[in-house]
Design a protein around this motif. Structure first.
Motif, PDB file in Angstrom:
ATOM      1  N   LEU A  14       0.822  -1.211   0.000  1.00 37.20           N
ATOM      2  CA  LEU A  14       0.000   0.000   0.000  1.00 37.20           C
ATOM      3  C   LEU A  14       0.857   1.262   0.000  1.00 37.20           C
ATOM      4  O   LEU A  14       0.545   2.245  -0.676  1.00 37.20           O
ATOM      5  N   ILE A  15       1.958   1.232   0.743  1.00 37.98           N
ATOM      6  CA  ILE A  15       2.850   2.385   0.775  1.00 37.98           C
ATOM      7  C   ILE A  15       3.536   2.559  -0.575  1.00 37.98           C
ATOM      8  O   ILE A  15       3.702   3.671  -1.070  1.00 37.98           O
ATOM      9  N   TRP A  18       1.438   4.263  -3.781  1.00 43.30           N
ATOM     10  CA  TRP A  18       1.288   5.700  -3.989  1.00 43.30           C
ATOM     11  C   TRP A  18       2.342   6.263  -4.933  1.00 43.30           C
ATOM     12  O   TRP A  18       1.991   6.877  -5.953  1.00 43.30           O
ATOM     13  N   PRO A  19       3.641   6.083  -4.661  1.00 49.34           N
ATOM     14  CA  PRO A  19       4.610   6.615  -5.629  1.00 49.34           C
ATOM     15  C   PRO A  19       4.564   5.881  -6.960  1.00 49.34           C
ATOM     16  O   PRO A  19       4.835   6.478  -8.011  1.00 49.34           O
ATOM     17  N   GLY A  21       1.847   4.740  -8.464  1.00 49.26           N
ATOM     18  CA  GLY A  21       0.731   5.327  -9.205  1.00 49.26           C
ATOM     19  C   GLY A  21       1.038   6.715  -9.718  1.00 49.26           C
ATOM     20  O   GLY A  21       0.704   7.061 -10.856  1.00 49.26           O
ATOM     21  N   ILE A  22       1.699   7.521  -8.892  1.00 49.93           N
ATOM     22  CA  ILE A  22       2.029   8.884  -9.312  1.00 49.93           C
ATOM     23  C   ILE A  22       3.044   8.861 -10.451  1.00 49.93           C
ATOM     24  O   ILE A  22       2.859   9.518 -11.480  1.00 49.93           O
ATOM     25  N   CYS A  57       8.905   0.729  -7.480  1.00 54.10           N
ATOM     26  CA  CYS A  57       8.279   1.289  -6.278  1.00 54.10           C
ATOM     27  C   CYS A  57       7.494   0.226  -5.517  1.00 54.10           C
ATOM     28  O   CYS A  57       7.576   0.134  -4.286  1.00 54.10           O
TER      29      CYS A  57
END
Length: 149
Positions: A14-15, A18-19, A21-22, A57
């Motif tokens: 989950l952590i 985020w990067p 996906g960005i 990531c």
């Protein structure tokens, strides 16, 4: 022990999402701009970079999450019953390797840290800090002690 490692890896995924996906979204938008400009070679190159970055990531997140779960699984039980030392241990296990990776990336091509603008430092140091804080906040869920409220 296996459940703690599995919960740590799930939090790491989950952590890392985020990067991933960005970075993946930014590379996809950039690649589409080059595709519209009829630069197919650049399109495929940037698309490959985006996929590689997203996978990297996610991999780093899962590996560091599993490592955090492993550290919390082998830690003494009396340490894990108190939220503060458990959160500090989880934050250090997740945050220090990410901070080291940030240093490696910033110092990679022979540059010093002073060669970069403050916005680059803000970006590169916010990820390890955010990941460490989230891991510390969720350390009770990783160990099975519930939430830290």
């Amino acid at each position: 022990m296996r459940d703690v490692i599995r919960r740590g890896a799930r939090l790491g995924a989950l952590i890392g999402a985020w990067p991933a996906g960005i970075a993946g979204t930014l590379c996809l938008v950039t690649a589409i701009v080059f595709l519209v400009g009829d630069m197919r070679g650049t399109f495929w190159a940037i698309l490959g970079i985006g996929v590689g970055t997203a996978l990297a990531c996610m991999t780093v997140g899962v590996v560091l999450g599993a490592a955090t779960g492993l550290v919390l699984a082998v830690a003494p039980r009396r340490l894990l019953t108190h939220p503060l030392p458990r959160g500090l241990l989880a934050a250090l296990t997740m945050g220090l390797p990410l901070a080291t990776l940030s240093l490696v990336f910033l110092r990679g091509d022979g540059y010093s840290l002073a060669d970069y603008p403050p916005s680059t430092h803000l970006l590169f140091w916010s990820l390890p800090l955010a990941a460490a804080l989230v891991t510390a906040a969720r350390s009770g869920e990783i160990t099975g002690h519930g939430t830290d409220r």
